[in-house]
Motif scaffolding. Structure first.
Motif, mmCIF file in Angstrom:
data_model
loop_
_atom_site.group_PDB
_atom_site.id
_atom_site.type_symbol
_atom_site.label_atom_id
_atom_site.label_comp_id
_atom_site.label_asym_id
_atom_site.label_seq_id
_atom_site.Cartn_x
_atom_site.Cartn_y
_atom_site.Cartn_z
ATOM 1 N N VAL A 1 0.820 -1.206 0.000
ATOM 2 C CA VAL A 1 0.000 0.000 0.000
ATOM 3 C C VAL A 1 0.857 1.260 0.000
ATOM 4 N N LEU B 1 1.355 4.156 -2.894
ATOM 5 C CA LEU B 1 1.166 5.586 -2.639
ATOM 6 C C LEU B 1 2.370 6.395 -3.101
ATOM 7 N N THR C 1 2.676 6.413 -6.970
ATOM 8 C CA THR C 1 1.674 7.281 -7.575
ATOM 9 C C THR C 1 2.025 8.749 -7.360
ATOM 10 N N VAL D 1 -6.258 -1.748 -3.093
ATOM 11 C CA VAL D 1 -5.437 -0.728 -3.759
ATOM 12 C C VAL D 1 -5.051 -1.197 -5.157
ATOM 13 N N TYR E 1 -5.387 5.886 -0.107
ATOM 14 C CA TYR E 1 -4.949 5.972 -1.506
ATOM 15 C C TYR E 1 -5.837 6.894 -2.330
ATOM 16 N N TYR F 1 -7.046 9.681 -1.454
ATOM 17 C CA TYR F 1 -6.635 11.051 -1.102
ATOM 18 C C TYR F 1 -7.789 11.890 -0.579
#
Length: 303
Positions: free
Chosen positions: A57, A61, A64, A220, A296, A298
């Motif tokens: 995870v 993050l 990305t 995710v 994830y 946001y």
């Protein structure tokens, strides 16, 4: 010794390498190696959580975030003159913290509290010491961990509007056409493994946290490859809010119910203990999985 040396090397590389992508890769490798350390220490449940959260995870993050940075930005390897004393102070503080932790660990009683836990195991409602500690003997700690995770989700969502479907924002499936196929291949495992860990947690290493971590990592991966989960969450915000708080809410209901039945907060009759603990574990695992997915995203879907 090799594992310890590898951890130190990867940590150094993740902190001080000049390339951001290399730093993220070293960070993910650090947590994969840490998972091997936990396996070596006979803690496979913690190893699964370490790999799923640290390498899975959190790695997703960071990758990305790296993909959304402007092209051509540099790390800024050479700190400014006023920053160097702060760096040295931070490293000295971290070193003193390590020494203090080592000193405290050295002076812990031996063999610890294993005897006391074993002596009260029959009164906890489960047959495994770790589950008994997490959901019975030290249930306050576990409840506060869930509260902190939920507070972190609220904080992340308050930072701004959502970035949109991750597939559309980052488009990893365009750059990696095999990622959707890999996601479909692994999805049965991301469902079956958490169920097995929940069942296993009553009598062996397992339980809500590794189950939720594995399920969240699968979630995710699904967000990375498809936009449908995003659209579903966006149109069912109330259900998402309820499930996010389900673990904490059921924890509190059980604690208050135990006070009504026994007169003590977080105490419940022995004949109800196995059922209540399993219900709390299921709700907590689902909440943890959704919390990891929420980090994830946001922002809150549907805003």
């Amino acid at each position: 010794m090799l594992l310890a040396a590898g951890l130190l090397w990867l940590a150094w590389q993740a902190l001080f390498t000049q390339r951001r992508f290399s730093a993220v890769v070293n960070f993910m490798a650090f947590y994969l190696l840490m998972a091997l350390v936990w396996v070596r220490l006979d803690a496979p449940d913690i190893a699964l959580a370490e790999a799923a959260i640290g390498a899975g995870v959190t790695g997703a993050l960071l990758l990305t975030a790296l993909g959304r940075l402007p092209a051509g930005t540099s790390v800024g390897a050479d700190p400014r003159r006023w920053q160097r004393p702060l760096q040295h102070l931070a490293m000295a503080g971290a070193g003193m913290g390590v020494i203090w932790l080592a000193w405290s660990a050295y002076h812990l009683p031996r063999p610890g509290l294993a005897g006391e836990v074993t002596a009260t195991l029959d009164a906890t409602g489960v047959s495994h010491a770790v589950t008994a500690v997490l959901l019975n003997l030290r249930a306050f700690d576990t409840l506060l961990e869930i509260v902190i995770m939920l507070a972190a989700v609220v904080l992340v969502w308050s930072l701004g509007p959502p970035l949109g479907p991750p597939l559309r924002a980052f488009a990893p499936a365009t750059a990696l056409p095999g990622l959707p196929a890999l996601s479909h291949l692994l999805h049965p495992f991301f469902v079956l493994v958490p169920v097995y860990l929940l069942w296993r947690g009553t009598h062996a290493p397992g339980g809500a946290f590794p189950a939720g971590a594995v399920m969240g990592a699968g979630g995710v991966l699904l967000l990375l490859t498809e936009a449908r989960p995003w659209e579903y969450l966006r149109h069912h915000r109330l259900l998402l809010h309820v499930l996010l708080a389900a673990g904490m809410a059921l924890f509190l209901v059980v604690a208050l119910g135990g006070m009504l039945l026994t007169g003590t907060f977080f105490a419940f009759p022995l004949f109800l203990a196995p059922t209540l603990i399993m219900a709390v574990e299921i709700a907590t695992a689902l909440s943890i999985a959704l919390m990891l997915m929420a980090f994830y995203l946001y922002g809150e879907p549907g805003q």
